[in-house]
Design a protein around this motif. Structure first.
Motif, mmCIF file in Angstrom:
data_model
loop_
_atom_site.group_PDB
_atom_site.id
_atom_site.type_symbol
_atom_site.label_atom_id
_atom_site.label_comp_id
_atom_site.label_asym_id
_atom_site.label_seq_id
_atom_site.Cartn_x
_atom_site.Cartn_y
_atom_site.Cartn_z
ATOM 1 N N ALA A 1 0.834 -1.205 0.000
ATOM 2 C CA ALA A 1 0.000 0.000 0.000
ATOM 3 C C ALA A 1 0.865 1.250 0.000
ATOM 4 O O ALA A 1 1.845 1.323 0.745
ATOM 5 N N GLU A 2 0.480 2.224 -0.816
ATOM 6 C CA GLU A 2 1.227 3.482 -0.892
ATOM 7 C C GLU A 2 0.255 4.658 -0.932
ATOM 8 O O GLU A 2 -0.656 4.675 -1.768
ATOM 9 N N PRO A 3 0.451 5.660 -0.070
ATOM 10 C CA PRO A 3 -0.467 6.799 -0.032
ATOM 11 C C PRO A 3 -0.194 7.839 -1.107
ATOM 12 O O PRO A 3 -1.029 8.689 -1.356
ATOM 13 N N VAL A 4 0.976 7.772 -1.741
ATOM 14 C CA VAL A 4 1.273 8.729 -2.805
ATOM 15 C C VAL A 4 2.234 8.077 -3.796
ATOM 16 O O VAL A 4 3.259 7.515 -3.409
ATOM 17 N N VAL A 5 1.848 8.113 -5.072
ATOM 18 C CA VAL A 5 2.692 7.602 -6.151
ATOM 19 C C VAL A 5 2.508 8.487 -7.378
ATOM 20 O O VAL A 5 1.505 9.200 -7.506
ATOM 21 N N ASN A 6 3.475 8.414 -8.274
ATOM 22 C CA ASN A 6 3.363 9.022 -9.592
ATOM 23 C C ASN A 6 3.104 7.932 -10.628
ATOM 24 O O ASN A 6 3.384 6.758 -10.379
ATOM 25 N N PRO A 7 2.578 8.283 -11.797
ATOM 26 C CA PRO A 7 2.270 7.250 -12.796
ATOM 27 C C PRO A 7 3.467 6.380 -13.158
ATOM 28 O O PRO A 7 3.315 5.162 -13.330
ATOM 29 N N TRP A 8 4.654 6.985 -13.264
ATOM 30 C CA TRP A 8 5.832 6.201 -13.642
ATOM 31 C C TRP A 8 6.290 5.248 -12.537
ATOM 32 O O TRP A 8 7.033 4.320 -12.790
ATOM 33 N N ASP A 9 5.810 5.475 -11.303
ATOM 34 C CA ASP A 9 6.153 4.575 -10.199
ATOM 35 C C ASP A 9 5.448 3.227 -10.305
ATOM 36 O O ASP A 9 5.952 2.219 -9.795
ATOM 37 N N VAL A 10 4.270 3.212 -10.918
ATOM 38 C CA VAL A 10 3.428 2.014 -10.800
ATOM 39 C C VAL A 10 2.794 1.536 -12.104
ATOM 40 O O VAL A 10 2.051 0.555 -12.092
ATOM 41 N N ALA A 11 3.074 2.171 -13.225
ATOM 42 C CA ALA A 11 2.490 1.697 -14.489
ATOM 43 C C ALA A 11 2.960 0.276 -14.797
ATOM 44 O O ALA A 11 2.158 -0.609 -15.135
ATOM 45 N N ALA A 12 4.270 0.024 -14.670
ATOM 46 C CA ALA A 12 4.790 -1.324 -14.913
ATOM 47 C C ALA A 12 4.327 -2.292 -13.843
ATOM 48 O O ALA A 12 4.111 -3.487 -14.101
ATOM 49 N N VAL A 13 4.167 -1.789 -12.628
ATOM 50 C CA VAL A 13 3.712 -2.610 -11.509
ATOM 51 C C VAL A 13 2.293 -3.127 -11.738
ATOM 52 O O VAL A 13 1.981 -4.286 -11.444
ATOM 53 N N GLN A 14 1.418 -2.279 -12.268
ATOM 54 C CA GLN A 14 0.013 -2.671 -12.428
ATOM 55 C C GLN A 14 -0.121 -3.919 -13.281
ATOM 56 O O GLN A 14 -0.779 -4.890 -12.883
ATOM 57 N N ILE A 15 0.510 -3.922 -14.449
ATOM 58 C CA ILE A 15 0.341 -5.089 -15.319
ATOM 59 C C ILE A 15 1.039 -6.313 -14.740
ATOM 60 O O ILE A 15 0.573 -7.438 -14.885
ATOM 61 N N LEU A 16 2.150 -6.116 -14.032
ATOM 62 C CA LEU A 16 2.827 -7.251 -13.411
ATOM 63 C C LEU A 16 1.921 -7.930 -12.390
ATOM 64 O O LEU A 16 1.759 -9.163 -12.411
ATOM 65 N N VAL A 17 1.342 -7.138 -11.497
ATOM 66 C CA VAL A 17 0.471 -7.698 -10.456
ATOM 67 C C VAL A 17 -0.765 -8.343 -11.070
ATOM 68 O O VAL A 17 -1.158 -9.456 -10.683
ATOM 69 N N GLU A 18 -1.371 -7.669 -12.030
ATOM 70 C CA GLU A 18 -2.588 -8.220 -12.643
ATOM 71 C C GLU A 18 -2.308 -9.511 -13.395
ATOM 72 O O GLU A 18 -3.082 -10.466 -13.312
ATOM 73 N N GLU A 19 -1.209 -9.548 -14.139
ATOM 74 C CA GLU A 19 -0.880 -10.763 -14.891
ATOM 75 C C GLU A 19 -0.452 -11.902 -13.975
ATOM 76 O O GLU A 19 -0.506 -13.078 -14.356
ATOM 77 N N ALA A 20 -0.042 -11.562 -12.741
ATOM 78 C CA ALA A 20 0.281 -12.590 -11.751
ATOM 79 C C ALA A 20 -0.969 -13.104 -11.036
ATOM 80 O O ALA A 20 -0.871 -13.953 -10.153
ATOM 81 N N GLY A 21 -2.134 -12.560 -11.407
ATOM 82 C CA GLY A 21 -3.392 -13.006 -10.816
ATOM 83 C C GLY A 21 -3.878 -12.151 -9.672
ATOM 84 O O GLY A 21 -4.880 -12.479 -9.030
ATOM 85 N N GLY A 22 -3.195 -11.025 -9.425
ATOM 86 C CA GLY A 22 -3.568 -10.152 -8.329
ATOM 87 C C GLY A 22 -4.437 -8.990 -8.767
ATOM 88 O O GLY A 22 -4.931 -8.938 -9.896
ATOM 89 N N THR A 23 -4.616 -8.060 -7.851
ATOM 90 C CA THR A 23 -5.430 -6.871 -8.097
ATOM 91 C C THR A 23 -4.607 -5.636 -7.795
ATOM 92 O O THR A 23 -3.895 -5.582 -6.784
ATOM 93 N N PHE A 24 -4.713 -4.634 -8.672
ATOM 94 C CA PHE A 24 -4.032 -3.353 -8.475
ATOM 95 C C PHE A 24 -5.050 -2.245 -8.666
ATOM 96 O O PHE A 24 -5.729 -2.184 -9.696
ATOM 97 N N THR A 25 -5.159 -1.346 -7.674
ATOM 98 C CA THR A 25 -6.044 -0.187 -7.777
ATOM 99 C C THR A 25 -5.414 0.993 -7.047
ATOM 100 O O THR A 25 -4.403 0.851 -6.358
#
Length: 256
Positions: A202-226
């Motif tokens: 969990a992170e209270p503040v991020v920028n788009p470049w911090d987590v764009a690659a993270v989102q697809i990694l987590v989702e493709e691993a079967g997890g949820t990213f929001t």
């Protein structure tokens, strides 16, 4: 060369620069207007990646932490040349280059390379999530099966950011509900969620470049990213990664 192959090639380009500059005695460090640090390696990596993209994908847009750019509805490469710059400049090996291709507002390719840790993670839409090390090669990864928050392992970044950007009390509610907590921070804890090593990040503040690659990694691993409102987006200003089973309860606990 496919988009995923290109992302991995860009990670190779970045690794050659970052590994040469990590713990360099002449590393140059400056402060940006938001008082976050930037090193000469951050700038060199982003410029090198942009040069390759200009040659290989001249019609694509590029948005990076150091040189700017906007993420539109078309194809945009989103770059964080060194995520974990504070670690990098202090000699802590937990840092990485993050590269994502966003198309139609959704990440479709992501590569996260952490050469000082000896690891790289990558994913593409419909292609699964993967992790590779020098000695073991690529392995497909997936999130954990933990279904009870009381059994969950949670991580965040610097605890003080919760007071400034969301709610320290809300994060502590989540911590108190979980089995164990750490602050692995930055890219790493999201990758650990994708690997099934931990269950929530969990992170209270991020920028788009911090987590764009993270989102697809987590989702493709079967997890949820929001984001913390529950919207499945990398540009919401905050982030929650989970194995999916724990997501709704974690969001409820994190309500400010």
């Amino acid at each position: 060369m496919s988009d995923l192959e290109l992302a991995l090639h860009l990670a190779d380009v970045a690794d050659r620069i970052t590994t040469a500059r990590f713990r360099a005695l002449d590393l140059s460090v400056d402060r940006k207007p938001d008082r976050t640090p930037v090193t000469d390696a951050d700038i060199e990596v982003e410029d090198a990646v942009r040069r390759v993209l200009s040659d290989r994908r001249p019609d694509d847009v590029v948005a990076g932490e150091e040189r700017g750019g906007s993420i539109g509805e078309g194809r945009t490469w989103v770059l964080d040349p060194i995520d974990g710059t504070k670690n990098f400049l202090r000699g802590v090996p937990a840092w990485a280059t993050l590269i994502a291709l966003v198309d139609g507002g959704r990440p479709v390719v992501g590569a996260i390379s952490a050469p000082a840790l000896g690891k790289r993670w990558w994913a593409s839409a419909g292609g699964g999530a993967w992790c590779g090390t020098a000695d073991r090669g690529p392995e497909r990864i997936s999130v954990s099966g933990v279904r009870d928050v009381a059994d969950a392992y949670v991580s965040t970044t610097h605890l003080g950011t919760w007071s400034e950007h969301h709610s320290r009390d809300a994060y502590l509610r989540l911590v108190d509900a979980c089995w164990e907590n750490r602050a692995f921070g930055d890219f790493w804890h999201h990758c650990l969620v994708a690997e099934g090593v931990i269950d929530l990040a969990a992170e209270p503040v991020v920028n788009p470049w911090d987590v764009a690659a993270v989102q697809i990694l987590v989702e493709e691993a079967g997890g949820t990213f929001t984001d913390l409102s529950g919207a499945p987006r990398f540009d919401g200003g905050n982030a929650l990664s989970s194995n999916g089973h724990l997501h709704a309860e974690a969001l409820e606990l994190l309500k400010a």
